[in-house]
Write a protein that holds these residues in place. Sequence first.
Motif, PDB file in Angstrom:
ATOM      1  N   ILE A  40       0.825  -1.212   0.000  1.00 57.58           N
ATOM      2  CA  ILE A  40       0.000   0.000   0.000  1.00 57.58           C
ATOM      3  C   ILE A  40       0.865   1.271   0.000  1.00 57.58           C
ATOM      4  N   MET A  41       2.027   1.226   0.652  1.00 58.87           N
ATOM      5  CA  MET A  41       2.915   2.394   0.676  1.00 58.87           C
ATOM      6  C   MET A  41       3.484   2.659  -0.725  1.00 58.87           C
ATOM      7  N   ASP A  42       3.803   1.605  -1.461  1.00 54.95           N
ATOM      8  CA  ASP A  42       4.290   1.760  -2.836  1.00 54.95           C
ATOM      9  C   ASP A  42       3.209   2.356  -3.731  1.00 54.95           C
ATOM     10  N   GLY A  66     -10.211  -4.551  -9.199  1.00 57.69           N
ATOM     11  CA  GLY A  66     -10.708  -3.569  -8.251  1.00 57.69           C
ATOM     12  C   GLY A  66     -10.102  -2.211  -8.522  1.00 57.69           C
ATOM     13  N   MET A  67     -10.363  -1.280  -7.596  1.00 58.16           N
ATOM     14  CA  MET A  67      -9.804   0.067  -7.705  1.00 58.16           C
ATOM     15  C   MET A  67      -9.306   0.500  -6.337  1.00 58.16           C
ATOM     16  N   ILE A  68      -8.346   1.401  -6.375  1.00 58.00           N
ATOM     17  CA  ILE A  68      -7.808   1.979  -5.138  1.00 58.00           C
ATOM     18  C   ILE A  68      -7.804   3.494  -5.313  1.00 58.00           C
ATOM     19  N   SER A  69      -8.146   4.203  -4.262  1.00 57.95           N
ATOM     20  CA  SER A  69      -8.193   5.656  -4.332  1.00 57.95           C
ATOM     21  C   SER A  69      -7.394   6.259  -3.180  1.00 57.95           C
ATOM     22  N   LYS A  75      -7.872   5.947   4.607  1.00 58.28           N
ATOM     23  CA  LYS A  75      -8.519   5.075   5.590  1.00 58.28           C
ATOM     24  C   LYS A  75      -7.498   4.120   6.185  1.00 58.28           C
ATOM     25  N   GLN A  76      -6.601   3.610   5.350  1.00 55.34           N
ATOM     26  CA  GLN A  76      -5.572   2.697   5.840  1.00 55.34           C
ATOM     27  C   GLN A  76      -4.622   3.409   6.797  1.00 55.34           C
ATOM     28  N   ILE A  77      -4.229   4.621   6.460  1.00 57.69           N
ATOM     29  CA  ILE A  77      -3.341   5.397   7.343  1.00 57.69           C
ATOM     30  C   ILE A  77      -4.019   5.598   8.689  1.00 57.69           C
ATOM     31  N   SER A  78      -5.281   5.988   8.640  1.00 57.51           N
ATOM     32  CA  SER A  78      -6.040   6.232   9.868  1.00 57.51           C
ATOM     33  C   SER A  78      -6.161   4.962  10.708  1.00 57.51           C
ATOM     34  N   THR A  91      -0.975  -5.208   1.660  1.00 58.63           N
ATOM     35  CA  THR A  91      -1.049  -5.160   0.199  1.00 58.63           C
ATOM     36  C   THR A  91      -2.279  -4.365  -0.253  1.00 58.63           C
ATOM     37  N   VAL A  92      -2.204  -3.889  -1.477  1.00 62.57           N
ATOM     38  CA  VAL A  92      -3.315  -3.133  -2.048  1.00 62.57           C
ATOM     39  C   VAL A  92      -4.551  -4.023  -2.172  1.00 62.57           C
ATOM     40  N   GLY A  93      -4.347  -5.312  -2.355  1.00 64.93           N
ATOM     41  CA  GLY A  93      -5.467  -6.252  -2.448  1.00 64.93           C
ATOM     42  C   GLY A  93      -6.344  -6.253  -1.216  1.00 64.93           C
ATOM     43  N   LYS A  94      -5.769  -5.912  -0.063  1.00 68.24           N
ATOM     44  CA  LYS A  94      -6.539  -5.881   1.179  1.00 68.24           C
ATOM     45  C   LYS A  94      -7.330  -4.586   1.338  1.00 68.24           C
ATOM     46  N   ARG A  95      -6.988  -3.567   0.572  1.00 69.57           N
ATOM     47  CA  ARG A  95      -7.641  -2.270   0.701  1.00 69.57           C
ATOM     48  C   ARG A  95      -8.430  -1.845  -0.535  1.00 69.57           C
TER      49      ARG A  95
END
Length: 155
Positions: A40-42, A66-69, A75-78, A91-95
């Motif tokens: 997710i950081m990448d 899927g999509m990531i925004s 939300k992940q940072i929070s 991973t991005v797959g989890k978010r």
Amino acid sequence: MGIKSFMGKRAEPEKPAEVPISVKDYMAKDLVTFREHENIMDVMEKLIKHGISGGCIVNENNELLGMISEGDCMKQISDSRYYNMPMTDLTVGKRMNTNVVTIDGNMNVLEAANRFTELKFRRFPIVENGKLIGQISQRDVLKAAVRLRSNTWNH
């Protein structure tokens, strides 16, 4: 004696050139995409680097997963801060958002404006034969409206 003007036979008025009006004509095709296993950081770094607010997640066959925004990342940072969880193994797959609405590339671009208004999305992926072929954003629709106005609408 006044000025005389000889015009000869008048040519038929020229029809305005056909202005492309489908979503495919205005969608972005050179997309920054992500894979499920990416950290997710990448993904956040890529969003910043490319100046985009989100993107599509595809598999090795370029099928949309899927999509990531930016909002998903926020939300992940929070959550990570609140629950004191590291983000290094996430991973991005989890978010990613897997409930993705796509639109038809053959749709009239002005009809796409209605979809943006109805659904309050910032972008729609375009899928053809199961493969991601592009994405249209609100800005793409604005560009199309300006171009169409200058060619077809009354000023």
